[in-house]
Enzyme design. Structure first.
Site, PDB file in Angstrom:
ATOM      1  N   CYS A  92       0.801  -1.262  -0.093  1.00 44.44           N
ATOM      2  CA  CYS A  92       0.100  -0.020  -0.039  1.00 44.44           C
ATOM      3  C   CYS A  92       0.821   1.301   0.002  1.00 44.44           C
ATOM      4  CB  CYS A  92      -0.946  -0.127   1.085  1.00 44.44           C
ATOM      5  SG  CYS A  92      -2.037   1.543   1.315  1.00 44.44           S
TER       6      CYS A  92
ATOM      7  N   CYS B 257      -0.532   4.018   1.894  1.00 47.52           N
ATOM      8  CA  CYS B 257      -0.454   4.060   3.287  1.00 47.52           C
ATOM      9  C   CYS B 257       1.173   4.544   3.929  1.00 47.52           C
ATOM     10  CB  CYS B 257      -0.580   2.848   3.879  1.00 47.52           C
ATOM     11  SG  CYS B 257      -2.063   1.981   3.444  1.00 47.52           S
ATOM     12  N   ASP B 258       2.142   3.940   3.145  1.00 45.56           N
ATOM     13  CA  ASP B 258       3.331   3.812   3.451  1.00 45.56           C
ATOM     14  C   ASP B 258       4.404   4.508   2.848  1.00 45.56           C
ATOM     15  OD1 ASP B 258       2.168   1.736   5.173  1.00 45.56           O
ATOM     16  OD2 ASP B 258       2.679   0.058   3.889  1.00 45.56           O
TER      17      ASP B 258
END
Lengths: 313, 108
Positions: free
Chosen positions: A135, A138-139
């Site tokens: 992701c 997200c990251d």
């Protein structure tokens, strides 16, 4: 009030399930929409969608899903956080065992989606969340000024590699073939981006690290047979999906990869049970295709319920 | 934010989390993270079910870089359950309610 009998149960609140709920609510069906985690599914992990018609400037996956949820709620359907533990399709009234109760339904739409496929190499599980990710939205910000690898060659891999370049200094796009599968437009952008270097004919065979997280990946060149260690701090994996069909056991027909087989009416091998979106066998998995599937499935479910009522009277 | 979920920072992490009398579930998140927003309702539901037995906290990783760094966090959402100052369990990424509940039970 939680009830026990419904016209229709929709399993999964991603784009397919949410669309099915909208159409079913408008057909005046009594709908239960179940989601075991967070409504939205995989699209939540997409940083930017610009091929879904109606949003010419593009938008994030999370924003698109929030709009869909709002629309579902407008038609009076609420999303229940619950999980289907097992189900019984042997009678005309379908039985579903949830985590806290059993419900029955005249018809069921399975829109449980798919999950990112794993590479299946040493280190992948150990360093998940410590450099290994699926992701970017997200990251990626954890990899500011870092060197990272992105594995895959499809739309997701290329789109998300482009997103990674906003943070990372360098992105190695590791692909096992000599050609990408992604849309040509995305390929052009990737080739024009000086932070992206494609490593062709390359297969990741191990993800290596220390207590702090990922430090390198091992790559085999499938043509020359040479193996190298590539120092990276992150390894993002986008190599396709696996269907979320474990809870179905042997209740309906699946293809050899576990995706649900349907006809053009989204009918599965069990009358009254339909499938829509990423969970079904399909050549393309997009928000636009999931939405179309959801509409067909709900419309067919409505017709099925009406036909059954007619047959009984 | 739900009233039974507290916000912790690099400054308050020690007193609110590590020195807490009861287990603490810390949700590491950021405003730009879609899945973090999506997981919030599930955490809020659990905070109602387990309120009093477990403390629920959120830590914004943008505003508080030290704490996530200390725990090697390079992915969000990451949820860590602390008990007596020790890390008992960790969940990375999207998780369903039953998985989160199983994690919480490890601290009880």
């Amino acid at each position: 009030m939680q009830r026990a009998a419904y016209d229709l149960v929709v399993i999964g609140a991603g784009p397919a399930g949410l669309t099915a709920a909208i159409y079913a609510a408008r057909a005046k069906l009594d709908v239960l929409l179940l989601e075991k985690a967070a409504p939205g599914g995989q699209i939540l992990m997409t940083d930017w969608i610009e091929n879904y018609p109606g949003f010419p400037d593009g938008l994030t996956g999370a924003d698109l899903i929030m709009k869909m949820i709002e629309q579902v709620k407008r038609f009076g359907v609420s999303i229940e956080t619950n999980e289907v533990k097992s189900l019984d399709f042997s009678t005309s009234e379908k039985q579903l065992q949830l985590s806290d109760r059993t419900v029955s339904a005249k018809s069921v739409i399975i829109a449980s989606g798919a999950s990112p496929r794993k590479l299946g190499v040493p280190g992948e599980g150990r360093y998940y969340g410590r450099g290994v990710s699926t992701c970017a939205t997200c990251d990626a910000p954890f990899f500011k000024n870092s060197v990272v690898a992105a594995v895959g060659g499809g739309n997701t891999a290329v789109q998300e590699s482009l997103f990674l370049t906003r943070f990372a200094d360098k992105v190695y796009l590791v692909h096992r073939r000599r050609q990408l599968r992604a849309e040509k437009l995305l390929q052009d952008r990737a080739f024009a981006n000086e932070k992206i270097q494609v490593l062709w004919n390359s297969k990741v065979t191990a993800i290596n690290g220390s207590d702090a997280g990922v430090t390198s990946i091992t790559i085999d060149n499938v043509v020359t047979g040479k193996s190298v260690d590539l120092p990276v701090e992150g390894c993002f994996i986008w190599v396709g999906t696996i269907p979320n069909t474990g809870f179905l056991k042997n209740s309906i027909a699946l293809d050899e990869d576990g995706f649900i087989e349907v006809n053009h009416r989204m009918e599965t091998s069990v009358p009254g049970v339909f499938a829509a979106g990423d969970v079904r066998a399909t050549p393309l998995r997009q928000v636009s295709t999931a939405v179309g599937d959801g509409a067909i499935a709900a419309s067919e479910a409505s017709e099925y319920i009406e036909a059954q009522a007619h047959a009984k009277s | 934010m739900a009233e039974n979920i507290i916000e912790v920072s690099d400054n308050t992490f020690d007193s609110e989390v590590l020195k807490s009398d009861i287990p603490v579930l810390v949700d590491f998140w950021a405003p730009w993270c879609g899945p973090c927003k999506a997981i919030t309702p599930v955490v809020e539901e659990l905070s109602k079910d387990y309120g009093g037995k477990v403390k629920f906290a959120k830590c914004n990783v943008d505003d508080n870089p030290v704490t996530p760094g200390n725990y090697g966090i390079r992915a969000i959402p990451t949820l860590i359950l602390f008990k007596d100052g020790q890390q008992v369990d960790q969940i990375v990424g999207m998780a369903d309610k039953s998985k989160l509940e199983a994690s919480i039970k490890k601290g009880l």
